[in-house]
Design a protein around this motif. Structure first.
Motif, PDB file in Angstrom:
ATOM      1  N   GLU A  80       0.827  -1.141  -0.026  1.00 52.49           N
ATOM      2  CA  GLU A  80      -0.016  -0.013  -0.119  1.00 52.49           C
ATOM      3  C   GLU A  80       0.829   1.286  -0.191  1.00 52.49           C
ATOM      4  O   GLU A  80       0.498   2.146  -0.756  1.00 52.49           O
ATOM      5  CB  GLU A  80      -0.748   0.054   1.435  1.00 52.49           C
ATOM      6  CG  GLU A  80      -2.264  -0.585   1.060  1.00 52.49           C
ATOM      7  CD  GLU A  80      -3.041  -0.857   2.403  1.00 52.49           C
ATOM      8  OE1 GLU A  80      -3.942  -1.765   2.444  1.00 52.49           O
ATOM      9  OE2 GLU A  80      -2.583  -0.175   3.290  1.00 52.49           O
ATOM     10  N   GLN A 124       1.577   9.969  -4.001  1.00 52.95           N
ATOM     11  CA  GLN A 124       0.756  10.470  -3.196  1.00 52.95           C
ATOM     12  C   GLN A 124       1.299  10.659  -1.884  1.00 52.95           C
ATOM     13  O   GLN A 124       0.896  11.426  -0.769  1.00 52.95           O
ATOM     14  CB  GLN A 124      -0.573   9.314  -2.746  1.00 52.95           C
ATOM     15  CG  GLN A 124      -1.561   9.316  -4.006  1.00 52.95           C
ATOM     16  CD  GLN A 124      -2.501   8.142  -3.581  1.00 52.95           C
ATOM     17  OE1 GLN A 124      -2.484   7.479  -2.779  1.00 52.95           O
ATOM     18  NE2 GLN A 124      -3.327   8.129  -4.704  1.00 52.95           N
ATOM     19  N   VAL A 136       2.835   1.793  -3.373  1.00 55.90           N
ATOM     20  CA  VAL A 136       2.097   2.275  -4.362  1.00 55.90           C
ATOM     21  C   VAL A 136       1.770   3.794  -4.081  1.00 55.90           C
ATOM     22  O   VAL A 136       1.614   4.397  -5.356  1.00 55.90           O
ATOM     23  CB  VAL A 136       0.678   1.558  -4.614  1.00 55.90           C
ATOM     24  CG1 VAL A 136      -0.427   1.996  -5.319  1.00 55.90           C
ATOM     25  CG2 VAL A 136       0.780  -0.277  -5.107  1.00 55.90           C
ATOM     26  N   LYS A 137       1.218   4.313  -2.908  1.00 49.37           N
ATOM     27  CA  LYS A 137       1.162   5.492  -2.763  1.00 49.37           C
ATOM     28  C   LYS A 137       2.386   6.289  -3.353  1.00 49.37           C
ATOM     29  O   LYS A 137       2.081   7.366  -3.727  1.00 49.37           O
ATOM     30  CB  LYS A 137       0.970   5.679  -1.264  1.00 49.37           C
ATOM     31  CG  LYS A 137      -0.228   5.436  -0.594  1.00 49.37           C
ATOM     32  CD  LYS A 137      -0.199   5.588   0.631  1.00 49.37           C
ATOM     33  CE  LYS A 137      -1.328   6.366   1.374  1.00 49.37           C
ATOM     34  NZ  LYS A 137      -1.192   6.275   2.808  1.00 49.37           N
ATOM     35  N   TYR A 152       2.312   6.347  -7.037  1.00 51.87           N
ATOM     36  CA  TYR A 152       1.397   7.461  -7.563  1.00 51.87           C
ATOM     37  C   TYR A 152       1.575   9.011  -7.174  1.00 51.87           C
ATOM     38  O   TYR A 152       0.660   9.654  -7.322  1.00 51.87           O
ATOM     39  CB  TYR A 152       0.015   6.988  -7.063  1.00 51.87           C
ATOM     40  CG  TYR A 152      -0.483   5.759  -8.248  1.00 51.87           C
ATOM     41  CD1 TYR A 152       0.061   4.233  -7.932  1.00 51.87           C
ATOM     42  CD2 TYR A 152      -1.358   5.981  -9.052  1.00 51.87           C
ATOM     43  CE1 TYR A 152      -0.405   3.597  -8.773  1.00 51.87           C
ATOM     44  CE2 TYR A 152      -1.591   4.821 -10.093  1.00 51.87           C
ATOM     45  CZ  TYR A 152      -1.192   3.524  -9.965  1.00 51.87           C
ATOM     46  OH  TYR A 152      -1.707   2.506 -10.642  1.00 51.87           O
TER      47      TYR A 152
END
Lengths: 278, 430, 312
Positions: free
Chosen positions: B401, B410, B404-405, B408
């Protein structure tokens, strides 16, 4: 001049109404056309989508007997679960609603409040304890697990009770004078009169059941016990590039529901609006 | 109205009757299957078999199962492929609810999570009755499936993430040596330079590299890259994620994304993008080999995961077969027999790309003559296994998780790695 | 609801009168009847609703992995929740979806209902098309939208490429876009349902209101603003309530379309509960988060009830 403005107004209304309809219809149309293409064809490219050949190969692929899809079985399961849940919910709630509305007994208020409180509990918030219960009952992978939990009892109860509350007292009094007991009263008066609200509740309950994903995902593990919402993604995860075959499975899964809709359209719409108005 | 009522009552009764039948059926096949076995000894033993091969290797396993069913008449295996992502959710749910299949595939890394349920059968006694010989397997594979002196699983294969490249594209870009290997300088810069050259030389709709930046591939590559730098994410029971090595790995991946050397947000389509020749290089599992081979126009090579840092390392794991507890011992023995047959016929499984577990299979001529596969056996020496933990699934989810953040945008690399460290510490302390 | 309680009060009076006349035996008989009528409902209700609620509440005070022994931990799960950033993110996601889905679904549903109610040519066709998506199974709906929106290979992406737009829109690539995709899919799927509710509301408005306005020479815009909209207050309130609760129960769309990602961007509460319970196997903590979900829905329903009550 006024009528001219009215006319252009009318044009725009028609334009937007049908524009919206076309936009909304495209995904459905695409699904249907794609499903008639050969397995493996690039259905996302419109040029290829609209050029023949159109075949039933993708459907054959979905329905082949030794394949991983059990479309008819899943449809059957979904229908069986939905119908049983609906029938039980509606009848059981109707009896209870009749008792609370028209019979006099101690503790009535308490029971009413208890049921009303249940109206505010989403099934999603009790899946964990419900799942534990299924495990200890050895019900995982059985119809019991799919059917018994999650019936929308409180909602059905409330709608039917409100309806029975509104029936004129004289009707019931008359029945009583005729010597009818509560059983006869329910059968001869309440049931015929609340036919339409029961139908409304049925439609609501059935659609809810038809679309339940979370619960069957947990308790239907064997392929043969899956309902459509669980079976379809399981089947489709085997197809990464190919969209024609998954689309064929989508069409097979949708056809019964769309036929039912086209036949019972009026009832369904009436049903939803009745449930809504409360 | 009364017609409707009558119809609904008839329907109600009918449906109740069906429920009665079907649920009875369900019970028989699952927990207490005693009834069937008592009948007579000549009955065919039916085994349900679950696998997580929603990648492209599922078809190869399906073929093996039907081959097995044809090869003898005592046992009939029913095969069920499951979505990889939800497999352990489903399998563990089935184990605790006593509705598990008769035999199933488990990754060796997930045994730590499944064994504490006490629902997997120890295999020693069953194996001796089924005629399975543990000495056929290599020692470290057998060690990985032992607990408290008992064998709990039958090793099926090892697999790893390796590098696939499109020979035509690399040739066009002038990046191939005469022998077909990649012309590249050692290390991170050398590899990234290759990607840059590809970007320059190839048509704009071909990506130099493709990796799932939102799925488990990101985790696998991060894992390989930190291992190449000599660290692992849990060492001696301590969480070791917030390290310069982790940040280095994610910074590298960010560089590739930001320079548009690999496409963003491709979902789970990395296999297809490489297969349809929309990318020049991919890091993927050995199990994709058989899938890529089905595309005849694709001229590709499969080589070990490139060494970008100090030491060679690649993410890898191993499939094993486990037999859940049940009262019907006949079925369990049949299950072990089936598992033994699968490993014995490992060359069929190798067609998907996996490296068979039995040494005798690896040394066989059939296996050695397959393209690429013989080299895969060597790749396995570089494989670094994931740390052992009974919460490995949750830990990997949590790390992924955060990664991936980062991918991307984030969260910054710094904060994302710190977040992962914190989450995994919490999980372990619970 | 108010009028119902009035009816009920009258009824109670009636029944009380009857009781005074009734003999003790009859009261006893009534009791038995009530029991018989209520028993099936109450058995199911207590077994599959009340008991799990109690059980869930109790287990929210325990910790331990599933299948292994559970230990009492007091408020530990709740304290952990307060510090669990993923819990707050998923809670925030849920609220965000309420925020974006409720107004859009009200507007779209109302618009559709107005179109259908205008007696245009082909009204039946319009109504059917607007409503049809709602008849699809949630999984069919999910897969169609994944196939349309997925980047590079989706229908939308390929079509844009065909007309010369090559910029990739990453529909599942960020928090905003992920939720937008889920919103679009949800609107397409359920707006028809809300249309029916509005349609029922529209048809309840008495015709003479419009006739009176016509005599006064009101424009159709004025009629809409001063007659139609105010009359739909009740329906709108209900649509808002239903959509808010549906948002709190959101699971299928995120599970099927984005799988909660990227990262945890599109993970709502129920999806998180599913992950805690069946991926991390922390049944106790999952129960605690479920309990918060339960309280949230309860509060919303109560607020809604209060608001409609004071309005009337």
């Amino acid at each position: 001049m006024n009528s001219k403005r009215k006319l252009t107004g009318k044009f725009w209304v028609y334009f937007f109404a049908y524009f919206l309809a076309i936009i909304m219809f495209i995904p459905l149309l695409w699904m249907i056309i794609s499903s008639f293409k050969l397995p493996g064809s690039t259905v996302t490219v419109i040029g290829e989508l609209l050029s023949p050949p159109y075949t039933l190969e993708s459907f054959k692929e979905v329905l082949k007997p030794d394949g991983t899809a059990m479309m008819w079985r899943w449809t059957f399961n979904s229908v069986v679960v939905g119908v049983i849940q609906t029938v039980i919910t509606v009848f059981v709630s109707s009896w209870a609603a009749f008792a609370v509305s028209r019979l006099d007994f101690k503790g009535k208020r308490l029971i009413f409040v208890l049921i009303l409180a249940g109206l505010m509990v989403p099934m999603e918030s009790i899946v964990v304890p419900l799942f534990n219960m299924m495990v200890s009952l050895n019900w995982v992978n059985t119809f019991h697990a799919l059917i018994w939990p999650g019936m929308m009892l409180p909602l059905a109860f409330l709608i039917l009770k409100q309806f029975i509350d509104q029936l004129p007292t004289e009707l019931l009094e008359a029945a009583k004078i005729d010597g009818a007991g509560p059983f006869i009263t329910w059968l001869k008066i309440i049931l015929p009169l609340s036919k339409s609200s029961m139908a409304a509740v049925s439609i609501f309950v059935f659609i809810q059941s038809w679309n339940n994903l979370l619960w069957p995902l947990l308790v239907a593990q064997e392929t043969s016990m899956m309902t459509l919402p669980v079976g379809i993604p399981t089947f489709q995860s085997n197809f990464a590039t190919d969209l024609a075959v998954p689309m064929a499975s989508n069409v097979i899964a949708s056809v019964p529901a769309l036929i039912v809709f086209l036949i019972f359209q009026k009832h369904i719409i009436k049903g939803i609006s009745m449930t809504g108005i409360k | 109205m009364f017609k409707m009522k009558r119809v609904s009552i008839v329907f109600f009764v009918l449906v109740l009757f069906m429920v009665g039948c079907s649920s009875g059926e369900g019970n028989n096949t699952s927990s207490d299957g005693g009834g069937e076995a008592e009948g007579n000894g000549n009955d065919v033993i039916e085994l349900s078999y679950w696998v997580p091969f929603s990648g492209s290797d599922g078809e190869f396993m399906e073929d093996m199962v039907s081959e097995f069913n044809k090869s003898q008449s005592d046992i009939k295996v029913e095969f069920m492929n499951n979505n990889w992502d939800d497999y352990y959710t489903k399998f563990k749910t089935a184990l605790v609810s006593n509705t598990a299949p008769d035999v199933a595939v488990s990754h060796v890394s997930h045994l730590g999570e499944l064994l504490p349920t006490d629902k997997l059968a120890p295999l020693d006694e069953l194996a001796s009755e089924a005629g399975l010989d543990w000495s056929d397997f290599s020692e470290n594979q057998v060690n990985a499936i032992m607990k408290d002196g008992n064998h709990y699983a039958v090793p099926l294969d090892t697999h790893a993430v390796i590098m696939f490249y499109n020979k035509k594209y690399l040739g066009d870009a002038g990046l191939l040596n005469e022998d077909g290997s990649i012309k590249m300088e050692q290390g991170v810069e050398g590899f990234t330079e290759v990607l840059r050259t590809l970007k320059q030389e190839l048509p704009s709709d071909v990506s130099p590299l493709v990796i799932g930046s939102n799925n488990v591939f990101t985790f696998w590559i991060w894992d390989a890259l930190i291992n190449q730098q000599g660290t692992n994410y849990i060492e001696d029971g301590q969480v070791n994620i917030d390290t310069p090595e982790s940040k280095e790995a994610m910074n590298l991946m960010k560089t590739w994304l930001e320079e548009d050397l690999m496409p963003e947000d491709i979902g789970d389509n990395s296999y297809d993008i490489f297969k349809t020749q929309d990318a020049a290089i991919t890091f993927s599992g050995v199990w994709a080999t058989g899938n890529f081979e089905t595309e005849e126009s694709l001229d590709f090579a499969a080589v070990p995961f490139p060494q970008l840092y100090d030491q060679p390392a690649a993410w890898g794991d191993s499939h094993t077969l486990v037999v859940p507890n049940q009262d019907d011992k006949e079925k369990q023995i049949a299950a072990v027999k089936f598992a033994d047959w699968l490993t014995e016929n490992g060359h069929m499984w190798a067609e998907a790309g996996h490296v068979p577990a039995k040494t005798s299979v690896i040394e066989s001529d059939v296996y050695q003559s397959m393209p690429y596969r013989s080299e895969y056996a060597a790749v396995m020496e570089d494989v670094k296994y994931m740390p052992q933990s009974d919460k490995l699934g949750a830990i990997n989810d949590a790390i992924l998780e955060s990664l991936v953040k980062i991918n991307y945008g984030q969260i910054s690399v710094e904060d994302g790695i710190k977040e992962a460290q914190g989450k995994v510490e919490e999980l372990l302390n619970k | 609801m108010q009028s119902d309680t009035v009816v009920k009060k009258d009824l109670n009076k009636d029944i009380k009168k009857n009781i005074n006349l009734a003999s003790k035996r009859e009261r006893m008989k009534n009791y038995v009847y009530a029991l018989v009528f209520l028993a099936p409902f109450m058995v199911l209700y207590l077994w599959f609703w009340v008991y799990p609620i109690v059980q869930g509440f109790i287990s929210s005070f325990y910790t331990g992995s599933y299948g292994v022994e559970q230990t009492f931990a007091g408020f530990e799960n709740y304290i952990y929740m307060a510090q669990d950033s993923k819990f707050w993110v998923s809670f925030g996601n849920t609220l965000y979806f309420v925020l974006i889905s409720t107004p859009t679904i009200v507007v779209l549903g109302l618009l559709m209902a107005l179109f259908v109610n205008m007696k245009l040519k082909g009204t039946t066709i319009l109504r059917s098309i607007y409503f049809m998506p709602y008849m699809l199974s949630i999984s069919v709906m999910g897969s169609i939208w994944v196939f349309i929106l997925q980047s590079r290979t989706g229908l939308l992406s390929e079509t844009l490429k065909m007309v010369g737009i090559t910029t990739e829109i990453q529909w599942f690539g960020s928090w905003e876009m992920g939720w937008l995709s889920i919103l679009i899919a949800t609107l397409w799927w359920t707006a028809g349902f809300n249309m029916i509710l509005f349609l029922a509301g529209l048809q309840e408005i008495p015709d003479d209101l419009y006739e009176a306005a016509d005599i006064d020479g009101a424009s159709s815009w004025k009629k809409f603003w001063y007659i139609t909209l105010p009359s739909l207050k009740g329906v709108t309130a209900m649509v808002i309530l239903l959509q808010t609760i549906a948002s709190f129960k959101l699971f299928g769309q995120t599970f099927l379309i984005t799988n909660g990602g990227p990262g945890i961007s599109t993970t709502p509460l129920v999806h998180y509960v599913y992950q805690i319970a069946f991926r991390q196997w922390e049944m106790g903590y999952a129960s605690a988060v479920s309990f918060v979900l339960f309280i949230a829905v309860l509060l919303i329903s109560l607020i809604q009830y209060k608001v409609t009550k004071t309005k009337k």
